[in-house]
Enzyme design. Sequence first.
Site, PDB file in Angstrom:
ATOM      1  N   ARG A   1       0.796  -1.217   0.000  1.00 29.79           N
ATOM      2  CA  ARG A   1       0.000   0.000   0.000  1.00 29.79           C
ATOM      3  C   ARG A   1       0.838   1.282   0.000  1.00 29.79           C
ATOM      4  O   ARG A   1       0.425   2.307  -0.536  1.00 29.79           O
ATOM      5  CB  ARG A   1      -0.857  -0.036   1.263  1.00 29.79           C
ATOM      6  CG  ARG A   1      -2.101   0.740   1.109  1.00 29.79           C
ATOM      7  CD  ARG A   1      -3.004   0.450   2.244  1.00 29.79           C
ATOM      8  NE  ARG A   1      -3.913   1.572   2.369  1.00 29.79           N
ATOM      9  CZ  ARG A   1      -4.807   1.670   3.296  1.00 29.79           C
ATOM     10  NH1 ARG A   1      -4.912   0.735   4.195  1.00 29.79           N
ATOM     11  NH2 ARG A   1      -5.590   2.712   3.344  1.00 29.79           N
TER      12      ARG A   1
ATOM     13  N   LYS B   1      -0.661 -19.153   5.623  1.00 27.36           N
ATOM     14  CA  LYS B   1      -1.442 -19.377   6.826  1.00 27.36           C
ATOM     15  C   LYS B   1      -1.469 -18.099   7.670  1.00 27.36           C
ATOM     16  O   LYS B   1      -0.605 -17.252   7.462  1.00 27.36           O
ATOM     17  CB  LYS B   1      -0.898 -20.569   7.589  1.00 27.36           C
ATOM     18  CG  LYS B   1       0.405 -20.300   8.368  1.00 27.36           C
ATOM     19  CD  LYS B   1       0.850 -21.512   9.100  1.00 27.36           C
ATOM     20  CE  LYS B   1       0.450 -21.485  10.543  1.00 27.36           C
ATOM     21  NZ  LYS B   1       1.408 -20.791  11.420  1.00 27.36           N
TER      22      LYS B   1
ATOM     23  N   HIS C   1       4.628 -24.424   5.463  1.00 28.30           N
ATOM     24  CA  HIS C   1       6.064 -24.502   5.165  1.00 28.30           C
ATOM     25  C   HIS C   1       6.704 -25.775   5.709  1.00 28.30           C
ATOM     26  O   HIS C   1       7.765 -26.186   5.258  1.00 28.30           O
ATOM     27  CB  HIS C   1       6.800 -23.238   5.633  1.00 28.30           C
ATOM     28  CG  HIS C   1       7.106 -23.198   7.090  1.00 28.30           C
ATOM     29  ND1 HIS C   1       6.189 -22.826   8.033  1.00 28.30           N
ATOM     30  CD2 HIS C   1       8.230 -23.511   7.784  1.00 28.30           C
ATOM     31  CE1 HIS C   1       6.746 -22.896   9.234  1.00 28.30           C
ATOM     32  NE2 HIS C   1       7.987 -23.304   9.111  1.00 28.30           N
TER      33      HIS C   1
ATOM     34  N   LYS D   1      10.069 -28.745   4.178  1.00 29.79           N
ATOM     35  CA  LYS D   1      11.330 -29.122   4.831  1.00 29.79           C
ATOM     36  C   LYS D   1      11.810 -30.448   4.242  1.00 29.79           C
ATOM     37  O   LYS D   1      11.029 -31.390   4.109  1.00 29.79           O
ATOM     38  CB  LYS D   1      11.131 -29.263   6.350  1.00 29.79           C
ATOM     39  CG  LYS D   1      10.873 -27.921   7.039  1.00 29.79           C
ATOM     40  CD  LYS D   1      10.713 -28.104   8.529  1.00 29.79           C
ATOM     41  CE  LYS D   1      10.215 -26.850   9.194  1.00 29.79           C
ATOM     42  NZ  LYS D   1      11.237 -25.873   9.515  1.00 29.79           N
TER      43      LYS D   1
ATOM     44  N   GLU E   1       9.628 -25.496  20.650  1.00 28.87           N
ATOM     45  CA  GLU E   1      10.382 -24.276  20.353  1.00 28.87           C
ATOM     46  C   GLU E   1      10.869 -23.660  21.646  1.00 28.87           C
ATOM     47  O   GLU E   1      10.156 -23.692  22.651  1.00 28.87           O
ATOM     48  CB  GLU E   1       9.498 -23.272  19.624  1.00 28.87           C
ATOM     49  CG  GLU E   1       9.061 -23.750  18.266  1.00 28.87           C
ATOM     50  CD  GLU E   1       8.267 -22.682  17.552  1.00 28.87           C
ATOM     51  OE1 GLU E   1       8.882 -21.903  16.816  1.00 28.87           O
ATOM     52  OE2 GLU E   1       7.051 -22.608  17.760  1.00 28.87           O
TER      53      GLU E   1
ATOM     54  N   ASP F   1      -1.906 -22.127  15.754  1.00 31.29           N
ATOM     55  CA  ASP F   1      -0.672 -21.686  15.112  1.00 31.29           C
ATOM     56  C   ASP F   1       0.173 -22.845  14.588  1.00 31.29           C
ATOM     57  O   ASP F   1       0.768 -22.770  13.525  1.00 31.29           O
ATOM     58  CB  ASP F   1       0.139 -20.862  16.123  1.00 31.29           C
ATOM     59  CG  ASP F   1       1.353 -20.191  15.511  1.00 31.29           C
ATOM     60  OD1 ASP F   1       1.202 -19.587  14.440  1.00 31.29           O
ATOM     61  OD2 ASP F   1       2.447 -20.270  16.097  1.00 31.29           O
TER      62      ASP F   1
ATOM     63  N   HIS G   1       0.952 -27.723  11.090  1.00 28.46           N
ATOM     64  CA  HIS G   1       2.228 -28.447  10.982  1.00 28.46           C
ATOM     65  C   HIS G   1       2.153 -29.841  11.629  1.00 28.46           C
ATOM     66  O   HIS G   1       2.580 -30.829  11.051  1.00 28.46           O
ATOM     67  CB  HIS G   1       3.366 -27.666  11.636  1.00 28.46           C
ATOM     68  CG  HIS G   1       3.487 -26.251  11.158  1.00 28.46           C
ATOM     69  ND1 HIS G   1       3.160 -25.853   9.883  1.00 28.46           N
ATOM     70  CD2 HIS G   1       3.900 -25.123  11.784  1.00 28.46           C
ATOM     71  CE1 HIS G   1       3.385 -24.550   9.754  1.00 28.46           C
ATOM     72  NE2 HIS G   1       3.819 -24.087  10.894  1.00 28.46           N
TER      73      HIS G   1
ATOM     74  N   LYS H   1       5.790 -23.203  23.020  1.00 28.79           N
ATOM     75  CA  LYS H   1       6.850 -22.185  23.029  1.00 28.79           C
ATOM     76  C   LYS H   1       7.541 -22.239  24.383  1.00 28.79           C
ATOM     77  O   LYS H   1       6.942 -22.659  25.382  1.00 28.79           O
ATOM     78  CB  LYS H   1       6.235 -20.795  22.876  1.00 28.79           C
ATOM     79  CG  LYS H   1       5.419 -20.607  21.612  1.00 28.79           C
ATOM     80  CD  LYS H   1       6.265 -20.148  20.451  1.00 28.79           C
ATOM     81  CE  LYS H   1       5.399 -19.812  19.255  1.00 28.79           C
ATOM     82  NZ  LYS H   1       6.109 -19.907  17.993  1.00 28.79           N
TER      83      LYS H   1
HETATM   84  C1  BG6 Z   1       4.970 -20.896  12.085  1.00 26.21           C
HETATM   85  C2  BG6 Z   1       4.343 -20.424  13.366  1.00 26.21           C
HETATM   86  O1  BG6 Z   1       3.999 -21.391  11.207  1.00 26.21           O
HETATM   87  O2  BG6 Z   1       5.899 -21.928  12.376  1.00 26.21           O
HETATM   88  C3  BG6 Z   1       5.398 -19.951  14.347  1.00 26.21           C
HETATM   89  O3  BG6 Z   1       3.448 -19.357  13.075  1.00 26.21           O
HETATM   90  C4  BG6 Z   1       6.442 -21.010  14.555  1.00 26.21           C
HETATM   91  O4  BG6 Z   1       4.827 -19.581  15.590  1.00 26.21           O
HETATM   92  C5  BG6 Z   1       6.964 -21.519  13.219  1.00 26.21           C
HETATM   93  O5  BG6 Z   1       7.495 -20.438  15.313  1.00 26.21           O
HETATM   94  C6  BG6 Z   1       7.874 -22.711  13.405  1.00 26.21           C
HETATM   95  O6  BG6 Z   1       8.501 -22.990  12.187  1.00 26.21           O
HETATM   96  P1  BG6 Z   1       9.965 -23.594  12.149  1.00 26.21           P
HETATM   97  O7  BG6 Z   1      10.224 -23.801  10.694  1.00 26.21           O
HETATM   98  O8  BG6 Z   1      10.867 -22.592  12.784  1.00 26.21           O
HETATM   99  O9  BG6 Z   1       9.908 -24.865  12.936  1.00 26.21           O
END
Ligand code: BG6
Length: 514
Positions: free
Chosen positions: A51, A162, A192, A196, A230, A250, A255, A355
């Site tokens: 924008r 996402k 994503h 991997k 994480e 999330d 995932h 987390k």
């Molecule tokens: C994302 C989440 O989709 O994946 C994040 O929104 C998360 O919160 C991340 O940290 C983890 O991805 P990766 O590739 O670092 O394991």
Amino acid sequence: MASDYLTGEDTTVLIFGASGDLTARKLIPALFELSRQGFLNSKSPVIGVARREKTDEQFRSELRASVLGESPDAETEAAWEQFASRVFYRRVDLGVEADYVALEKSTREIETQLGTSADRPRVVYLATAPSLFDDAVRGLDAAGMIPKERQKSDRLRVVVEKPFGTDLASAEVLNEQLNNCLTEDQIYRIDHYLGKETVQNILLFRFGNAIFEPLLNRNHVDNIQITVAESIGMEGGRGGYYDTSGALRDVLQNHVLQLLCLIGMDPPALFQAREIRDEKMKLLQALRPGNSESIDRWAIRGQYGEGLVNKQPACAYREEDRVPDKSNRETYVAMHVEIDNWRWAGVPFYLRTGKRLPQRVTEIAIQFKSPPLNLFSTVECDGDLCNLVEARPNQLVLRIQPNEAIFLRFSTKRPGMQYQVEPVAMDFEYEDHFKTHLPGAYERLLLDVIRGDSTLFTRSDELLSAWKFVDPVLDRWESGGAGLELYPAGTWGPAAADRLLSETGRRWREPTVD
Ligand code: BG6
């Protein structure tokens, strides 16, 4: 080098949401890498759309700083200059139709200038807030950028980031909005994790070897644990977004359930997008709660309090920037689920993500049943302390990250005059073996979109099934539900998550990353 496919072809990539973090941190570095390796040629423009008013030069120099860092080597710098000359910026207000008409015109001019073939697909990456997806596809449609003839429909591919909805109802609405202007084949819903390298290897490991697959079923497997841990918290001001999402939406809904599909699905008849996604879909349809009495008996949530992560003090979630101080948002979720089909009936699958856990590690651990008879148990004493040592069940671990590896634990005889059992591991480490950098997830996935291969993208029925499964849990938690248990940052989550397993005499595997 990219001589095996695509060399010589050209593609226009338009990124909506070009001022955002994802563009600078993931998308542009991935496109730069693809160009550097020859997968994208010199006729492939990258057009950032957002924008704010900005010139091409400003956009390029902002990206340069984030992609190259402080002191790139001369070779990287030269490659960047070449790539950056094909990077453009166009201002578009996503709610204004005329802006899309101007964008269409500009895109054509850039393509003419670079000599991009008219019959190559354009890729539009929607890296904006999901609330803008509808406006974006309507705008593209109004400007005639979405080909309508069947033979040409493949000339536009739209990648959707996402979060895809916040629950089943909103995901259905989003799907409808996209489907108003696009066909399912034109939509690439990105997760994503599927990009991997080690995640893609799950299918090859299972179906490209004959010895493991016959063991992966209820006759031999005691339980399977999937961990996406994480150690980070809400760095980079993420608290605002995260507090509207939480660990279930999330990471688990997408995932973790994708990893579950890959480790649990049946072999596809062909290694092709439709067949693979059909098998994943069958698995999602067979997914059941691990306990039918109450959601609180199979889905556990927690939130981190203050603690120590990697010996560094970490504040509580509620103290994080942009997080309300009375927030009840979960930063941890664990579930016991089962797959009600011929292969897996009765085998518990334990899923967890969170987390501020002790370390960053993603792994799938398959725990096999114990030998039917324990012939080798011995009593070992150290001073007054005596333990019964027996053969431990075999374990096959697929470590997705970091230190990507696969290892198999088995019992062996400790050298000596007695039959004493010692658990050992055979392991395969990617880095040791291949001695090469693993391609990034976004590189792989962007290249797949350019090639028109949707195998690693989530189909709408898969996505809706995943929401359907987690929706009752979201409802329960949003309407109060079982209390939210705090866990100290730097620990493996709330005690209730341990009880999910200990009720049946099992334990979470504690991953060790060397
Ligand atoms: C994302 C989440 O989709 O994946 C994040 O929104 C998360 O919160 C991340 O940290 C983890 O991805 P990766 O590739 O670092 O394991």
